[in-house]
Motif scaffolding. Structure first.
Motif, PDB file in Angstrom:
ATOM      1  N   GLY A 199       0.796  -1.215   0.000  1.00 42.64           N
ATOM      2  CA  GLY A 199       0.000   0.000   0.000  1.00 42.64           C
ATOM      3  C   GLY A 199       0.834   1.274   0.000  1.00 42.64           C
ATOM      4  N   PHE A 200       0.214   2.346  -0.462  1.00 37.84           N
ATOM      5  CA  PHE A 200       0.815   3.670  -0.428  1.00 37.84           C
ATOM      6  C   PHE A 200      -0.311   4.693  -0.442  1.00 37.84           C
ATOM      7  CE2 PHE A 200       0.310   2.503  -4.826  1.00 37.84           C
ATOM      8  CZ  PHE A 200      -0.116   3.655  -5.456  1.00 37.84           C
ATOM      9  N   ALA A 201       0.030   5.936  -0.161  1.00 38.90           N
ATOM     10  CA  ALA A 201      -0.961   7.009  -0.181  1.00 38.90           C
ATOM     11  C   ALA A 201      -0.533   8.037  -1.225  1.00 38.90           C
ATOM     12  CB  ALA A 201      -1.085   7.655   1.187  1.00 38.90           C
ATOM     13  N   ARG A 202      -1.531   8.697  -1.793  1.00 38.14           N
ATOM     14  CA  ARG A 202      -1.279   9.676  -2.845  1.00 38.14           C
ATOM     15  C   ARG A 202      -2.203  10.868  -2.622  1.00 38.14           C
ATOM     16  NH1 ARG A 202      -1.727   7.244  -8.580  1.00 38.14           N
ATOM     17  NH2 ARG A 202       0.290   6.436  -7.998  1.00 38.14           N
ATOM     18  N   ILE A 203      -1.709  12.064  -2.906  1.00 40.83           N
ATOM     19  CA  ILE A 203      -2.520  13.270  -2.782  1.00 40.83           C
ATOM     20  C   ILE A 203      -3.038  13.618  -4.175  1.00 40.83           C
ATOM     21  CG2 ILE A 203      -2.539  15.704  -2.155  1.00 40.83           C
ATOM     22  CD1 ILE A 203      -0.275  15.060  -0.187  1.00 40.83           C
ATOM     23  N   ARG A 204      -4.394  13.669  -4.288  1.00 43.67           N
ATOM     24  CA  ARG A 204      -5.041  14.025  -5.556  1.00 43.67           C
ATOM     25  C   ARG A 204      -6.155  15.018  -5.276  1.00 43.67           C
ATOM     26  NH1 ARG A 204      -5.775   8.250  -7.666  1.00 43.67           N
ATOM     27  NH2 ARG A 204      -7.579   8.460  -6.321  1.00 43.67           N
ATOM     28  N   THR A 249       6.093  15.431   0.347  1.00 37.60           N
ATOM     29  CA  THR A 249       6.248  14.463  -0.737  1.00 37.60           C
ATOM     30  C   THR A 249       6.636  15.115  -2.055  1.00 37.60           C
ATOM     31  OG1 THR A 249       3.881  14.554  -1.194  1.00 37.60           O
ATOM     32  CG2 THR A 249       4.660  12.799   0.263  1.00 37.60           C
ATOM     33  N   ALA A 250       6.733  16.444  -2.072  1.00 31.68           N
ATOM     34  CA  ALA A 250       7.136  17.127  -3.297  1.00 31.68           C
ATOM     35  C   ALA A 250       8.599  16.836  -3.636  1.00 31.68           C
ATOM     36  CB  ALA A 250       6.913  18.632  -3.165  1.00 31.68           C
ATOM     37  N   GLY A 251       9.391  16.494  -2.615  1.00 32.13           N
ATOM     38  CA  GLY A 251      10.801  16.184  -2.827  1.00 32.13           C
ATOM     39  C   GLY A 251      10.995  14.881  -3.576  1.00 32.13           C
ATOM     40  N   GLN A 252      12.149  14.760  -4.215  1.00 28.94           N
ATOM     41  CA  GLN A 252      12.482  13.566  -4.986  1.00 28.94           C
ATOM     42  C   GLN A 252      12.618  12.350  -4.078  1.00 28.94           C
ATOM     43  OE1 GLN A 252      12.874  13.691  -8.307  1.00 28.94           O
ATOM     44  NE2 GLN A 252      13.440  11.563  -8.612  1.00 28.94           N
ATOM     45  N   GLY A 253      11.919  11.280  -4.407  1.00 27.39           N
ATOM     46  CA  GLY A 253      12.072  10.024  -3.684  1.00 27.39           C
ATOM     47  C   GLY A 253      11.243   9.899  -2.428  1.00 27.39           C
ATOM     48  N   ASN A 254      10.439  10.888  -2.091  1.00 32.52           N
ATOM     49  CA  ASN A 254       9.595  10.802  -0.904  1.00 32.52           C
ATOM     50  C   ASN A 254       8.236  10.219  -1.274  1.00 32.52           C
ATOM     51  OD1 ASN A 254      11.641  12.054   0.415  1.00 32.52           O
ATOM     52  ND2 ASN A 254      10.586  13.983   0.759  1.00 32.52           N
ATOM     53  N   THR A 255       7.695   9.418  -0.376  1.00 29.04           N
ATOM     54  CA  THR A 255       6.394   8.804  -0.613  1.00 29.04           C
ATOM     55  C   THR A 255       5.662   8.663   0.712  1.00 29.04           C
ATOM     56  OG1 THR A 255       5.265   6.958  -1.662  1.00 29.04           O
ATOM     57  CG2 THR A 255       7.233   6.429  -0.422  1.00 29.04           C
TER      58      THR A 255
END
Length: 159
Positions: A56-61, A105-111
């Motif tokens: 699992g992961f989370a995403r901002i939309r 999470t805007a940074g490279q490689g962050n999730t």
């Protein structure tokens, strides 16, 4: 004669599921507690422990945080009210927290990864962490450090 009942060790936060792989694969920099928007049969499955956070992961939309790729098994007695096991579920957070997560999470490689799911006052909560991926040599370093700490603790106990 009065008998004393055994004290039971309480379950931490009514823990339901934990993502042990997340702490191995990622370095967790910050954590947030969020509610999960679930249907009636989904919460019953979650209370039965039929949830898997592994991939699992989370995403901002669109200004909302969505939990994706988390498997909640269909409730056995749910029949027609069961929903798709892998559907995206909305996470309930305050606007300030969503903005902080977006900046993190805007940074490279962050999730965003789910770390554990638990019940709090009857509501299902998920602990999500801002994570940075580890390289293989970092994973080995973490395992080596954990083994050394365990050996030190064992040596101190034996004294």
């Amino acid at each position: 004669m009065a008998t004393m009942a055994k004290k039971q060790k309480p379950k931490p936060d009514n823990l339901i599921a934990q993502n042990k792989k997340a702490r191995h694969d990622y370095t967790i920099t910050d954590t947030y507690e969020a509610g999960i928007a679930l249907t009636g049969t989904e919460i019953k499955s979650v209370r039965d422990g039929k949830i898997n956070l592994k991939d699992g992961f989370a995403r901002i939309r669109n200004g909302e945080v969505w939990l994706e790729n988390v498997h909640i098994s269909p409730y056995r007695e749910g029949n027609q009210f069961n929903v798709d096991e892998l559907r995206n579920r909305k996470l309930l957070l305050h606007r300030k927290e969503i903005n902080k997560l977006g900046a993190a999470t805007a940074g490279q490689g962050n999730t965003l990864v789910p770390l554990k799911v638990y019940l709090k006052h009857g509501y299902a909560k998920v602990l999500i962490g801002v994570a940075v991926g580890k390289h293989n040599y970092d994973k080995r370093e973490t395992l080596k450090k954990r083994d050394q700490e365990r050996d030190i603790a064992r040596a101190l106990r034996e004294r």
